[in-house]
Design an enzyme around this catalytic site. Sequence first.
Site, PDB file in Angstrom:
ATOM      1  N   SER A  67      54.332  33.357  73.226  1.00 47.58           N
ATOM      2  CA  SER A  67      54.670  32.466  72.117  1.00 47.58           C
ATOM      3  C   SER A  67      55.848  31.578  72.484  1.00 47.58           C
ATOM      4  O   SER A  67      56.727  31.982  73.262  1.00 47.58           O
ATOM      5  CB  SER A  67      55.026  33.294  70.876  1.00 47.58           C
ATOM      6  OG  SER A  67      55.618  32.492  69.879  1.00 47.58           O
ATOM      7  N   TYR A  99      59.715  39.415  66.401  1.00 45.07           N
ATOM      8  CA  TYR A  99      58.432  38.922  66.899  1.00 45.07           C
ATOM      9  C   TYR A  99      58.620  38.289  68.277  1.00 45.07           C
ATOM     10  O   TYR A  99      57.885  38.582  69.229  1.00 45.07           O
ATOM     11  CB  TYR A  99      57.837  37.918  65.918  1.00 45.07           C
ATOM     12  CG  TYR A  99      56.643  37.174  66.466  1.00 45.07           C
ATOM     13  CD1 TYR A  99      55.430  37.826  66.660  1.00 45.07           C
ATOM     14  CD2 TYR A  99      56.732  35.821  66.803  1.00 45.07           C
ATOM     15  CE1 TYR A  99      54.326  37.149  67.178  1.00 45.07           C
ATOM     16  CE2 TYR A  99      55.639  35.140  67.315  1.00 45.07           C
ATOM     17  CZ  TYR A  99      54.447  35.803  67.494  1.00 45.07           C
ATOM     18  OH  TYR A  99      53.364  35.137  68.017  1.00 45.07           O
TER      19      TYR A  99
END
Length: 357
Positions: free
Chosen positions: A126, A151
């Site tokens: 990501s 995350y």
Amino acid sequence: MKKCLVTGVAGFIGCEVALLLSKAGYSVVGIDNLNHYYDVSLKHARLRRLENLVEFREIDISNKELLISLFKEEQFDAVVHLAAQAGVRYSLENPQAYVDSNITGFLSILECCRAYPVKHLVYASSSSVYGRNTKTPFATEDPVCKPSSLYAATKRSNELMAETYNHLFKVNSTGLRFFTVYGPWGRPDMAPWLFASSILEGRPIKVFNNGNMLRDFTYIADIAEGVVRVLESGMERSPEHKLYNIGHGSPVNLMDFIAVLEKSLGMEAKKEFLPMQPGDVEVTYADTSALEKEVGYLANTDLETGVGAFAKWFNAQLNLEQFDVRGRSLIEFKELFACTFIFLFVFSTEKSIFGVL
């Protein structure tokens, strides 16, 4: 015929990648645990798009025993690992879900690729790994040691785990740092869906950091094609671990994105300007030169085309009613439940008091 496993196949990116792999002639097996992070009927609707094209099995990637059995049975040539617990906000509320899925689950995938070697493992990282970096555009050579959310930390952990398994066990893998993916069949907790839902219902949209944000919006079809190109480019190479940014390479001001969405929907948004959310970042901007040079791929869908396609799809879902297009994510359901509970508690208390009086 090459056989490929796609994890998270009922997800936004997973479904599109599975479709593209099937069209490219792969035999595709897709797995997903169909969790309730957002409306499961949306995931089932995506799976209907894959009928007769993809063999689906409901499996949680954190269940290593089931995964090992699947790998042993299917003898995959390649794996595209897209299953993960997504979302920055939710990682503040339920960190354990991110460890279970993104760390334990990814370890299960790596162990399976070690036990039953595949030619290439491509996995989702990501852009969030860049965290509080200030240098732009973000390049894969940049240090990434200041994550802004759990995350992001789990995604960076995945990259280090993949590097380790390549070093120790020669697992050939590539991590893709996705940048702000949008388009039809997206997630209800993502900005385009939340904005569209609010605009069409006449509710104000929440504009964080007072709109002073830049995002490298990347259209879903470009992402899916990039994933497949990367997968195929690394199938015959000597085992190594590589990282690529996969984005549009041209960040857009959030207010400009909203303006394009308003035009596509034919309605003006009511705006509620708010401070920055915890865990969020002001800028995402991909340096995609390595992907272009080594894989020969560059995302090319312009914002007006991509947002227009999303708006057309979103409007169509209002009539089909396959799932809740109002975008009730798990977080919103929890907030709605909490408000309802408080109201009922207050109402019942007042009723009891008045009953005594």
